[in-house]
Design a protein around this motif. Structure first.
Motif, PDB file in Angstrom:
ATOM      1  N   UNK A 323      47.806  54.412  47.005  1.00  0.00           N
ATOM      2  CA  UNK A 323      47.903  53.113  46.336  1.00  0.00           C
ATOM      3  C   UNK A 323      46.740  52.970  45.350  1.00  0.00           C
ATOM      4  N   UNK A 324      47.081  52.657  44.128  1.00  0.00           N
ATOM      5  CA  UNK A 324      46.085  52.401  43.093  1.00  0.00           C
ATOM      6  C   UNK A 324      45.713  50.937  43.116  1.00  0.00           C
ATOM      7  N   UNK A 325      44.439  50.623  42.941  1.00  0.00           N
ATOM      8  CA  UNK A 325      44.016  49.221  42.972  1.00  0.00           C
ATOM      9  C   UNK A 325      44.808  48.355  41.984  1.00  0.00           C
ATOM     10  N   UNK A 326      45.127  48.928  40.830  1.00  0.00           N
ATOM     11  CA  UNK A 326      45.821  48.155  39.784  1.00  0.00           C
ATOM     12  C   UNK A 326      47.206  47.679  40.258  1.00  0.00           C
ATOM     13  N   UNK A 327      47.786  48.401  41.249  1.00  0.00           N
ATOM     14  CA  UNK A 327      49.121  48.060  41.738  1.00  0.00           C
ATOM     15  C   UNK A 327      49.105  46.873  42.705  1.00  0.00           C
ATOM     16  N   UNK A 328      47.966  46.631  43.338  1.00  0.00           N
ATOM     17  CA  UNK A 328      47.925  45.658  44.445  1.00  0.00           C
ATOM     18  C   UNK A 328      46.893  44.553  44.289  1.00  0.00           C
ATOM     19  N   UNK A 329      45.986  44.686  43.326  1.00  0.00           N
ATOM     20  CA  UNK A 329      44.911  43.700  43.185  1.00  0.00           C
ATOM     21  C   UNK A 329      45.376  42.556  42.290  1.00  0.00           C
ATOM     22  N   UNK A 330      45.202  41.301  42.753  1.00  0.00           N
ATOM     23  CA  UNK A 330      45.621  40.173  41.903  1.00  0.00           C
ATOM     24  C   UNK A 330      44.879  40.208  40.575  1.00  0.00           C
ATOM     25  N   UNK A 331      45.621  39.868  39.524  1.00  0.00           N
ATOM     26  CA  UNK A 331      44.979  39.830  38.213  1.00  0.00           C
ATOM     27  C   UNK A 331      44.333  38.462  38.030  1.00  0.00           C
ATOM     28  N   UNK A 332      43.083  38.417  37.523  1.00  0.00           N
ATOM     29  CA  UNK A 332      42.448  37.101  37.349  1.00  0.00           C
ATOM     30  C   UNK A 332      43.207  36.297  36.296  1.00  0.00           C
ATOM     31  N   UNK A 333      43.244  35.001  36.526  1.00  0.00           N
ATOM     32  CA  UNK A 333      43.897  34.118  35.553  1.00  0.00           C
ATOM     33  C   UNK A 333      43.063  34.089  34.279  1.00  0.00           C
ATOM     34  N   UNK A 334      43.737  34.144  33.154  1.00  0.00           N
ATOM     35  CA  UNK A 334      43.033  34.084  31.876  1.00  0.00           C
ATOM     36  C   UNK A 334      43.211  32.669  31.320  1.00  0.00           C
ATOM     37  N   UNK A 335      42.102  32.001  31.152  1.00  0.00           N
ATOM     38  CA  UNK A 335      42.158  30.634  30.592  1.00  0.00           C
ATOM     39  C   UNK A 335      41.835  30.695  29.093  1.00  0.00           C
ATOM     40  N   UNK A 336      42.546  29.909  28.272  1.00  0.00           N
ATOM     41  CA  UNK A 336      42.253  29.935  26.833  1.00  0.00           C
ATOM     42  C   UNK A 336      40.853  29.383  26.575  1.00  0.00           C
TER      43      UNK A 336
END
Length: 340
Positions: A323-336
């Motif tokens: 398992x690659x971290x990119x597959x399972x780690x939540x992506x941080x919310x990007x605020x404008x």
């Protein structure tokens, strides 16, 4: 040079010869326990790709779980609940139900084994008792219908049955459910799994949907619940919908994978209501999923679940993927950025 691992993951050698009913990683190692319609429970070392042991039963084995790294439990269509000791290749019968036993969970918090059967009961067992049902059976608890799926987190037990019933228990007081619920999905429940943080559970149905539920009955908590569609495709303007057979939570990130009869495994971020990843298609239905204790490995059972009746089918197989971290780690919310 080592040959490249296919996109589906490394296939384990010596797989079961019939439908795979469940697979589970140990809490202590990369050992993997697998139950099957071929009447076997197999113990693999998933990292080394070695079959470490095999137990044959009198009937199809419908579920299995670990006790510790050297022993486990199995439940079967011959109505029996067994303890399996891997080191000595010994087994003993803890007890019986009055119909096939569909699911089994071991509670580390309570030191008890919980089994759910098509006889419409739940039974709790003390596996430390000497062999003999009268010494190991702690209690029998009637359910509204046949038990289809069980899940534990801490002292909480969630029981999903036929008829879309969901009972929630506290293992310290099994006299009656803490909560009696109905599934928020309209169709038959296939799988229930508790969130690792203990706040609720995910429940999947045969109709390509997953519901995200919360234990806390306050209005604020219940406002967070939702359901989403998955494991579907459009073909010639028609929606083709597949059962969602399996749910597995990542032990570190709390994200989760679902497996369906479409042969796909999807990874979801439940908090942010997003799909993080879709793995390349497996040869047939995904019957079961399990992450290893550290979340580095995902075991996938590619095994036809007879949703379309008898037909020529792919060989049953177990794939273990890194398992690659990119597959399972939540992506941080990007605020404008705020306006200047």
């Amino acid at each position: 040079m080592a040959s490249a691992v296919p996109a589906t993951g490394r296939e384990l050698s010596n797989p079961p010869s019939d439908g795979i009913t469940n697979l589970r990683f140990s809490n202590h190692s990369d050992h993997l326990l697998v139950s099957s319609w071929d009447k076997s429970v197999r113990l693999y070392d998933a990292s080394a790709n070695v079959l470490r042991g095999e137990f044959m039963h009198a009937g199809p084995v419908l579920d299995c779980c670990f006790h510790d790294d050297s022993s486990g439990f199995s439940v079967a269509a011959d109505n029996t609940v067994r303890r399996l000791v891997f080191s000595s290749n010994k087994e003993d019968i803890l007890g019986r139900h009055d119909a096939p036993v569909r699911c089994v969970e071991y509670s580390y918090a309570a030191g008890q084994l919980i089994t759910g059967s098509w006889d419409k009961t739940l039974k709790c067992w003390d596996p430390r008792g000497a062999s003999g049902q009268e010494r190991t059976l702690v209690g029998t608890y009637p359910q509204p219908e046949r038990v289809y799926s069980l899940s534990l987190v801490g002292h909480r037990l969630v029981v999903a049955t036929a008829g879309r019933h969901v009972n929630i228990y506290d293992l310290r007081n099994m006299s009656q459910p803490e909560q009696r619920r109905e599934s928020s999905l309209k169709y038959q429940t296939r799988c229930v799994r508790c969130y690792p943080n203990g706040t609720g559970y995910a429940l999947s149905s045969v109709e390509g949907r997953v519901a995200m539920e919360f234990f806390d009955l306050s209005e604020a908590s219940q406002a967070k619940k939702y359901a989403f569609k998955c494991h579907r495709k459009s073909e010639a303007g028609r929606d083709i919908v597949y059962p969602v057979n399996a749910i597995a939570f990542h032990p570190i990130y709390g994200t989760f994978a679902t497996g369906g009869c479409d042969g796909y495994v999807n990874v979801w971020d439940g908090n942010n209501k997003k799909r993080l990843y879709q793995y390349s298609k497996y040869p047939t239905s995904v019957a079961a999923l399990s992450f290893s204790r550290d979340g580095r490995l995902l075991a996938v059972a590619s095994s036809y679940t007879f949703e379309e009746g008898p037909k020529s089918q792919e060989q049953d197989a177990i794939f273990v993927r890194s398992v690659n971290e990119i597959e399972v780690k939540p992506k941080p919310k990007v605020y404008p950025n705020p306006p200047a």
